[in-house]
Write an enzyme that holds these catalytic residues in place. Sequence first.
Site, short mmCIF file in Angstrom:
data_model
loop_
_atom_site.label_atom_id
_atom_site.label_comp_id
_atom_site.label_asym_id
_atom_site.label_seq_id
_atom_site.Cartn_x
_atom_site.Cartn_y
_atom_site.Cartn_z
CG HIS A 18 4.76 -29.64 -3.74
ND1 HIS A 18 6.12 -29.94 -3.58
CD2 HIS A 18 5.17 -28.54 -5.25
CE1 HIS A 18 6.74 -30.12 -4.15
NE2 HIS A 18 6.26 -28.94 -5.26
CD GLU A 19 2.98 -25.98 -6.96
OE1 GLU A 19 3.31 -24.79 -6.95
OE2 GLU A 19 3.11 -26.55 -7.24
CG HIS A 22 6.67 -24.06 -4.04
ND1 HIS A 22 8.18 -24.38 -3.62
CD2 HIS A 22 6.33 -24.80 -4.70
CE1 HIS A 22 8.90 -25.21 -4.70
NE2 HIS A 22 7.57 -25.79 -4.90
#
Length: 345
Positions: A18-19, A22
């Site tokens: 997920h990170e 980003h």
Amino acid sequence: MLKIILAILLFSVIVIFHELGHFLLAKKNGICVEEFAIGIGPTLFGIQRGETKYSVKCLPFGGCCMMLGEDGENDDPRAFGSQSALARFSVIFAGPFFNFILAFFMALFVIGLGGAVPAEIGEIETGSGAYEAGLQKGDQILKLDGSRIYNFKEISLYNFMHTDDPQVEVTYKRDGKTDTVTVDRKKGEDGRYELGIAAAWNKSPGVIGTIKYSILEVRYQIKSTFLSLKYLFSGKASLNDMSGPVGIVNMIGETYENSIIYGIKKATISLLNFAILLSANLGVMNLLPIPALDGGRLVFIIVEMIRRKKISPDKEGMVHFAGLVVLMAFMIFIMANDIRNIFLM
């Protein structure tokens, strides 16, 4: 101890991905990433590489990608707030989207190894509502009450979500022809209305079939998450039915213990199925328009695009901080509820 290790590994992979979404989009758009961290709380250790510090925090339930100027005014040209609305949108959206990508790749492995479950009748119970309506083994279920069905899990989901509806309109295909019948569902041993059919397992869907059913698996998990939220807000479920990190650790442990007796392959598939659910669930939940979550940040960017005027970063930061406080309080409640449920079992 083993179930805690397994839970940490699953959480870590899902959160890292997920990170990473980003992080990669931030780098691609020339945004300065100050810290990329796994976990939350105090830092256990960290390594500085260029402008970015890569850290591991003491609590493995979370993570962050801290960008320059993310929550306030900053005139640096490489600050998050200095980028175009479209660039910022792509950076925020990338986190949840990477969760869906991860779920897809895990589904490829699960279906390639264990097979697929198409929306086809493998067995039909004599005397059941489906049997009396004329459905037969080999029929492909296309729709339930007008809702498109792609795999057998959606049929099971329908049964779970419609426990009080004795009738269902079933559209099916047989020998290339499509027909629709009304099925009077009968109650099973658990008191829930059921169609009275079982799945037809496809052990070797082939390369194209594996890709197809992997996409459909991610679709199913996204759909089930939204329907579960609808189920919760409709009052059919309570907050006590929700699970946080502690409850998930317990469920991962139970999943492993119940499947390992059938061998490593079965245990691996079961754990990956759980991870697919978690990854897709995290992607959906983060897209909800709630302050402090990715969805809340996307709302501000969309409003900015419509107004063609940027909202004050300080005001936006205050809204997200308030949302974070509420979310933390909610997480504490869920965690306490998890602990209570474990001791009551």
